[in-house]
Scaffold this motif. Structure first.
Motif, PDB file in Angstrom:
ATOM      1  N   SER A  88       0.842  -1.191   0.000  1.00 24.10           N
ATOM      2  CA  SER A  88       0.000   0.000   0.000  1.00 24.10           C
ATOM      3  C   SER A  88       0.877   1.240   0.000  1.00 24.10           C
ATOM      4  O   SER A  88       2.039   1.200   0.426  1.00 24.10           O
ATOM      5  CB  SER A  88      -0.924   0.024   1.219  1.00 24.10           C
ATOM      6  OG  SER A  88      -0.170   0.158   2.410  1.00 24.10           O
ATOM      7  N   ARG A  89       0.320   2.330  -0.481  1.00 23.87           N
ATOM      8  CA  ARG A  89       1.023   3.609  -0.511  1.00 23.87           C
ATOM      9  C   ARG A  89       0.003   4.703  -0.199  1.00 23.87           C
ATOM     10  O   ARG A  89      -1.078   4.726  -0.767  1.00 23.87           O
ATOM     11  CB  ARG A  89       1.659   3.845  -1.866  1.00 23.87           C
ATOM     12  CG  ARG A  89       2.351   5.200  -1.974  1.00 23.87           C
ATOM     13  CD  ARG A  89       3.060   5.346  -3.291  1.00 23.87           C
ATOM     14  NE  ARG A  89       4.215   4.461  -3.293  1.00 23.87           N
ATOM     15  CZ  ARG A  89       4.726   3.904  -4.377  1.00 23.87           C
ATOM     16  NH1 ARG A  89       4.191   4.122  -5.542  1.00 23.87           N
ATOM     17  NH2 ARG A  89       5.775   3.130  -4.297  1.00 23.87           N
ATOM     18  N   THR A  90       0.373   5.603   0.710  1.00 22.56           N
ATOM     19  CA  THR A  90      -0.516   6.691   1.110  1.00 22.56           C
ATOM     20  C   THR A  90       0.253   8.005   1.112  1.00 22.56           C
ATOM     21  O   THR A  90       1.363   8.076   1.657  1.00 22.56           O
ATOM     22  CB  THR A  90      -1.089   6.445   2.521  1.00 22.56           C
ATOM     23  OG1 THR A  90      -1.725   5.173   2.547  1.00 22.56           O
ATOM     24  CG2 THR A  90      -2.085   7.523   2.904  1.00 22.56           C
ATOM     25  N   PHE A  91      -0.344   9.026   0.519  1.00 18.23           N
ATOM     26  CA  PHE A  91       0.258  10.355   0.480  1.00 18.23           C
ATOM     27  C   PHE A  91      -0.355  11.236   1.566  1.00 18.23           C
ATOM     28  O   PHE A  91      -1.441  10.941   2.079  1.00 18.23           O
ATOM     29  CB  PHE A  91       0.046  10.994  -0.901  1.00 18.23           C
ATOM     30  CG  PHE A  91       0.817  10.316  -1.990  1.00 18.23           C
ATOM     31  CD1 PHE A  91       2.127  10.694  -2.261  1.00 18.23           C
ATOM     32  CD2 PHE A  91       0.249   9.301  -2.733  1.00 18.23           C
ATOM     33  CE1 PHE A  91       2.844  10.067  -3.252  1.00 18.23           C
ATOM     34  CE2 PHE A  91       0.959   8.662  -3.730  1.00 18.23           C
ATOM     35  CZ  PHE A  91       2.268   9.053  -3.990  1.00 18.23           C
ATOM     36  N   ASN A  92       0.319  12.321   1.902  1.00 12.29           N
ATOM     37  CA  ASN A  92      -0.182  13.244   2.922  1.00 12.29           C
ATOM     38  C   ASN A  92      -1.559  13.797   2.590  1.00 12.29           C
ATOM     39  O   ASN A  92      -2.328  14.117   3.494  1.00 12.29           O
ATOM     40  CB  ASN A  92       0.785  14.416   3.118  1.00 12.29           C
ATOM     41  CG  ASN A  92       1.936  14.064   4.031  1.00 12.29           C
ATOM     42  OD1 ASN A  92       2.106  12.928   4.422  1.00 12.29           O
ATOM     43  ND2 ASN A  92       2.742  15.051   4.360  1.00 12.29           N
ATOM     44  N   ALA A  95      -4.587  10.537  -0.523  1.00  8.62           N
ATOM     45  CA  ALA A  95      -4.668   9.608  -1.655  1.00  8.62           C
ATOM     46  C   ALA A  95      -3.927   8.318  -1.311  1.00  8.62           C
ATOM     47  O   ALA A  95      -2.833   8.357  -0.737  1.00  8.62           O
ATOM     48  CB  ALA A  95      -4.065  10.240  -2.905  1.00  8.62           C
ATOM     49  N   SER A  96      -4.530   7.194  -1.627  1.00 10.40           N
ATOM     50  CA  SER A  96      -3.880   5.920  -1.338  1.00 10.40           C
ATOM     51  C   SER A  96      -4.224   4.894  -2.404  1.00 10.40           C
ATOM     52  O   SER A  96      -5.238   4.998  -3.084  1.00 10.40           O
ATOM     53  CB  SER A  96      -4.285   5.402   0.039  1.00 10.40           C
ATOM     54  OG  SER A  96      -5.661   5.098   0.067  1.00 10.40           O
ATOM     55  N   ALA A  97      -3.364   3.901  -2.515  1.00 12.67           N
ATOM     56  CA  ALA A  97      -3.567   2.786  -3.433  1.00 12.67           C
ATOM     57  C   ALA A  97      -3.021   1.530  -2.769  1.00 12.67           C
ATOM     58  O   ALA A  97      -2.114   1.610  -1.932  1.00 12.67           O
ATOM     59  CB  ALA A  97      -2.855   3.030  -4.759  1.00 12.67           C
ATOM     60  N   SER A  98      -3.575   0.385  -3.124  1.00 12.88           N
ATOM     61  CA  SER A  98      -3.110  -0.858  -2.514  1.00 12.88           C
ATOM     62  C   SER A  98      -3.321  -2.028  -3.466  1.00 12.88           C
ATOM     63  O   SER A  98      -4.076  -1.932  -4.427  1.00 12.88           O
ATOM     64  CB  SER A  98      -3.851  -1.117  -1.201  1.00 12.88           C
ATOM     65  OG  SER A  98      -5.237  -1.260  -1.444  1.00 12.88           O
ATOM     66  N   ARG A  99      -2.639  -3.121  -3.142  1.00 14.54           N
ATOM     67  CA  ARG A  99      -2.826  -4.340  -3.910  1.00 14.54           C
ATOM     68  C   ARG A  99      -2.605  -5.523  -2.977  1.00 14.54           C
ATOM     69  O   ARG A  99      -1.893  -5.414  -1.974  1.00 14.54           O
ATOM     70  CB  ARG A  99      -1.873  -4.406  -5.106  1.00 14.54           C
ATOM     71  CG  ARG A  99      -0.426  -4.562  -4.757  1.00 14.54           C
ATOM     72  CD  ARG A  99       0.433  -4.560  -6.029  1.00 14.54           C
ATOM     73  NE  ARG A  99       1.758  -5.071  -5.810  1.00 14.54           N
ATOM     74  CZ  ARG A  99       2.792  -4.375  -5.365  1.00 14.54           C
ATOM     75  NH1 ARG A  99       2.654  -3.135  -5.056  1.00 14.54           N
ATOM     76  NH2 ARG A  99       3.970  -4.919  -5.211  1.00 14.54           N
ATOM     77  N   ALA A 100      -3.206  -6.643  -3.306  1.00 17.97           N
ATOM     78  CA  ALA A 100      -3.057  -7.861  -2.509  1.00 17.97           C
ATOM     79  C   ALA A 100      -3.116  -9.064  -3.430  1.00 17.97           C
ATOM     80  O   ALA A 100      -3.864  -9.070  -4.414  1.00 17.97           O
ATOM     81  CB  ALA A 100      -4.152  -7.953  -1.459  1.00 17.97           C
ATOM     82  N   THR A 101      -2.331 -10.081  -3.109  1.00 15.36           N
ATOM     83  CA  THR A 101      -2.264 -11.294  -3.912  1.00 15.36           C
ATOM     84  C   THR A 101      -2.183 -12.496  -2.983  1.00 15.36           C
ATOM     85  O   THR A 101      -1.487 -12.453  -1.973  1.00 15.36           O
ATOM     86  CB  THR A 101      -1.005 -11.298  -4.807  1.00 15.36           C
ATOM     87  OG1 THR A 101      -1.013 -10.134  -5.624  1.00 15.36           O
ATOM     88  CG2 THR A 101      -0.944 -12.531  -5.676  1.00 15.36           C
ATOM     89  N   THR A 118      -6.557  -1.676  -5.693  1.00 16.89           N
ATOM     90  CA  THR A 118      -7.387  -0.485  -5.507  1.00 16.89           C
ATOM     91  C   THR A 118      -6.555   0.720  -5.902  1.00 16.89           C
ATOM     92  O   THR A 118      -5.462   0.932  -5.359  1.00 16.89           O
ATOM     93  CB  THR A 118      -7.856  -0.354  -4.050  1.00 16.89           C
ATOM     94  OG1 THR A 118      -8.585  -1.516  -3.686  1.00 16.89           O
ATOM     95  CG2 THR A 118      -8.732   0.879  -3.871  1.00 16.89           C
ATOM     96  N   GLY A 119      -7.052   1.507  -6.839  1.00 19.18           N
ATOM     97  CA  GLY A 119      -6.318   2.661  -7.337  1.00 19.18           C
ATOM     98  C   GLY A 119      -6.539   3.900  -6.493  1.00 19.18           C
ATOM     99  O   GLY A 119      -7.329   3.910  -5.542  1.00 19.18           O
ATOM    100  N   TYR A 120      -5.850   4.963  -6.855  1.00 14.70           N
ATOM    101  CA  TYR A 120      -5.962   6.228  -6.130  1.00 14.70           C
ATOM    102  C   TYR A 120      -7.368   6.816  -6.226  1.00 14.70           C
ATOM    103  O   TYR A 120      -7.775   7.604  -5.380  1.00 14.70           O
ATOM    104  CB  TYR A 120      -4.934   7.232  -6.647  1.00 14.70           C
ATOM    105  CG  TYR A 120      -3.523   6.827  -6.317  1.00 14.70           C
ATOM    106  CD1 TYR A 120      -3.064   6.867  -5.020  1.00 14.70           C
ATOM    107  CD2 TYR A 120      -2.653   6.388  -7.305  1.00 14.70           C
ATOM    108  CE1 TYR A 120      -1.774   6.479  -4.691  1.00 14.70           C
ATOM    109  CE2 TYR A 120      -1.364   6.001  -7.002  1.00 14.70           C
ATOM    110  CZ  TYR A 120      -0.928   6.047  -5.695  1.00 14.70           C
ATOM    111  OH  TYR A 120       0.336   5.660  -5.375  1.00 14.70           O
ATOM    112  N   ASP A 121      -8.125   6.407  -7.242  1.00 10.68           N
ATOM    113  CA  ASP A 121      -9.496   6.904  -7.394  1.00 10.68           C
ATOM    114  C   ASP A 121     -10.503   6.064  -6.616  1.00 10.68           C
ATOM    115  O   ASP A 121     -11.699   6.331  -6.648  1.00 10.68           O
ATOM    116  CB  ASP A 121      -9.885   6.933  -8.869  1.00 10.68           C
ATOM    117  CG  ASP A 121      -9.797   5.560  -9.522  1.00 10.68           C
ATOM    118  OD1 ASP A 121      -9.412   4.584  -8.851  1.00 10.68           O
ATOM    119  OD2 ASP A 121     -10.119   5.456 -10.720  1.00 10.68           O
ATOM    120  N   GLY A 122     -10.030   5.024  -5.907  1.00  5.00           N
ATOM    121  CA  GLY A 122     -10.906   4.166  -5.120  1.00  5.00           C
ATOM    122  C   GLY A 122     -11.478   3.003  -5.891  1.00  5.00           C
ATOM    123  O   GLY A 122     -12.167   2.156  -5.321  1.00  5.00           O
TER     124      GLY A 122
END
Length: 134
Positions: A88-92, A95-101, A118-122
């Motif tokens: 996952s990555r989250t900005f101040n 905005a965030s994005a994540s992935r799982a496998t 899950t993209g930055y747009d949700g």
């Protein structure tokens, strides 16, 4: 076609983690870097790693004196015929994005897989299925 490519990538990642697992030493380590530049500009960067038999997690973060920053985390667990990984990555600004496998050996020559992103747009996209071992 897309499922085949994703499945091959998931299985390759599983094989890679399994092959590298014995070489990794258990334990934790990390570091923090602070940089101060001219006119009060600078940043702080952290990186921490935790390794245990069958698991690894990495967290990183960068924060600037100007108020910009990002934090990211990755983790993976494997053993007993299963692999699970996430990032996952989250900005101040929130905005965030994540992935799982995940991949599971069903014991009958087939593997079940599930991957989501899950993209930055949700917007979330997922794929799952069962494949036979070649």
């Amino acid at each position: 076609m897309r499922k085949t490519v994703l499945t091959a990538a998931v299985l390759a990642a599983t094989a890679l983690f399994t092959a590298l697992a014995p070489a990794a030493e258990a334990g934790q380590h990390g570091h923090t870097t602070r940089v101060q530049g001219a006119y009060g500009r600078g940043y702080v960067h952290d990186r921490h790693v935790s390794r245990q038999p069958g698991a690894v997690s990495v967290s990183r973060g960068t924060q600037t004196t100007g108020g910009y920053g990002v934090a990211s985390q990755r983790s993976a667990n494997w053993g007993g015929g299963a692999y699970a990984g996430s990032a996952s990555r989250t900005f101040n600004n929130g905005a965030s994005a994540s992935r799982a496998t995940s991949v599971v050996n069903n014991g009958d020559g087939t593997y079940s897989y599930n991957a989501s992103r899950t993209g930055y747009d949700g917007d979330t996209r997922s794929v799952s299925g069962v494949v036979s071992r070649p």
